[in-house]
Design a protein around this motif. Structure first.
Motif, PDB file in Angstrom:
ATOM      1  N   TYR A  97      29.170  -2.344 -47.083  1.00 27.79           N
ATOM      2  CA  TYR A  97      28.934  -0.766 -47.857  1.00 27.79           C
ATOM      3  C   TYR A  97      29.780   0.390 -47.247  1.00 27.79           C
ATOM      4  N   ALA A  98      29.470   0.596 -46.035  1.00 28.38           N
ATOM      5  CA  ALA A  98      30.034   1.628 -45.308  1.00 28.38           C
ATOM      6  C   ALA A  98      31.512   1.727 -45.122  1.00 28.38           C
ATOM      7  N   THR A  99      32.088   0.358 -45.044  1.00 37.40           N
ATOM      8  CA  THR A  99      33.641   0.058 -45.332  1.00 37.40           C
ATOM      9  C   THR A  99      34.128   0.531 -46.523  1.00 37.40           C
ATOM     10  N   ALA A 100      33.076  -0.107 -47.745  1.00 38.09           N
ATOM     11  CA  ALA A 100      33.805   0.364 -48.873  1.00 38.09           C
ATOM     12  C   ALA A 100      33.587   1.869 -49.399  1.00 38.09           C
ATOM     13  N   GLU A 101      32.823   2.452 -48.653  1.00 40.02           N
ATOM     14  CA  GLU A 101      32.755   3.897 -49.069  1.00 40.02           C
ATOM     15  C   GLU A 101      33.846   4.674 -48.238  1.00 40.02           C
ATOM     16  N   ASP A 102      34.217   4.173 -47.136  1.00 36.93           N
ATOM     17  CA  ASP A 102      35.132   4.670 -46.279  1.00 36.93           C
ATOM     18  C   ASP A 102      36.510   4.492 -46.981  1.00 36.93           C
ATOM     19  N   ARG A 103      36.932   3.355 -47.815  1.00 34.65           N
ATOM     20  CA  ARG A 103      37.948   3.251 -48.398  1.00 34.65           C
ATOM     21  C   ARG A 103      38.031   4.103 -49.580  1.00 34.65           C
ATOM     22  N   SER A 111      40.572   3.693 -56.157  1.00 38.94           N
ATOM     23  CA  SER A 111      39.335   3.169 -56.298  1.00 38.94           C
ATOM     24  C   SER A 111      38.829   3.296 -57.819  1.00 38.94           C
ATOM     25  N   VAL A 112      39.265   4.455 -58.394  1.00 43.26           N
ATOM     26  CA  VAL A 112      38.982   4.592 -59.853  1.00 43.26           C
ATOM     27  C   VAL A 112      39.712   3.647 -60.639  1.00 43.26           C
TER      28      VAL A 112
END
Length: 129
Positions: A97-103, A111-112
Motif C-alpha cells: 500500500y505504501a509503495t502504491a501510494e508513493d507511486r 495513475s488516473v
C-alpha cells in the motif's frame, strides 16, 4: 424283544443308582477337596482379571493424558505459526500500500489513466454478462 431291552435298561439304572448311593466318605472328601481347589483357582482368575482391568484403565488414562498434552502443544505451535503468518501478510500488505501510494504521488496522471483503463475493462466484462 423290546421287553428284554427294557429289563436290561432297568437293571443298569438300578446298579448305577446303587453305586452312587455307596459313595464312600473318602470319595466325598476327595470331591470336596477338588471343589475347594477349583474354587481357589476361580478366585485367583477373578483377582487376576480385576488387576488386569485396573492396569488397563490406568494405562488408558495415561495415554489419554499424553495425547491430550501432545494435541495442546501442537495446537499452540500451529496458533503461533498462524499468528506469525498473519503478521507477515499484514506487513506485506502495508508495504505494498505504501509503495502504491508513493507511486501515485510521484506520477498522478499515469495513475488516473491506469485506474480509468482498469475501470473501463471491468465495465466491459460486466456488460458482456
Amino acid at each position: 424283544m423290546n421287553s428284554n431291552v427294557s429289563k436290561e435298561d432297568d437293571t443298569m439304572a438300578t446298579s448305577n443308582t446303587s453305586n452312587d448311593a455307596k459313595a464312600t466318605p473318602a470319595a466325598d472328601a476327595k470331591i470336596n477337596a477338588e471343589s475347594a481347589t477349583i474354587q481357589m483357582q476361580l478366585d485367583a482368575v477373578q483377582k487376576d482379571v480385576a488387576e488386569l482391568t485396573r492396569a488397563l484403565t490406568e494405562y488408558g488414562k495415561a495415554q489419554g493424558a499424553h495425547f491430550s498434552g501432545a494435541a495442546r502443544a501442537k495446537a499452540e505451535q500451529l496458533r503461533g505459526e498462524a499468528e506469525a503468518g498473519l503478521s507477515y501478510a499484514d506487513a506485506q500488505a502495508r508495504q505494498a500500500y505504501a509503495t502504491a501510494e508513493d507511486r501515485v504521488r510521484e506520477n498522478p496522471a499515469a495513475s488516473v489513466a491506469i485506474a480509468s483503463g482498469v475501470g473501463f475493462l471491468i465495465g466491459m466484462l460486466m456488460a458482456r454478462r
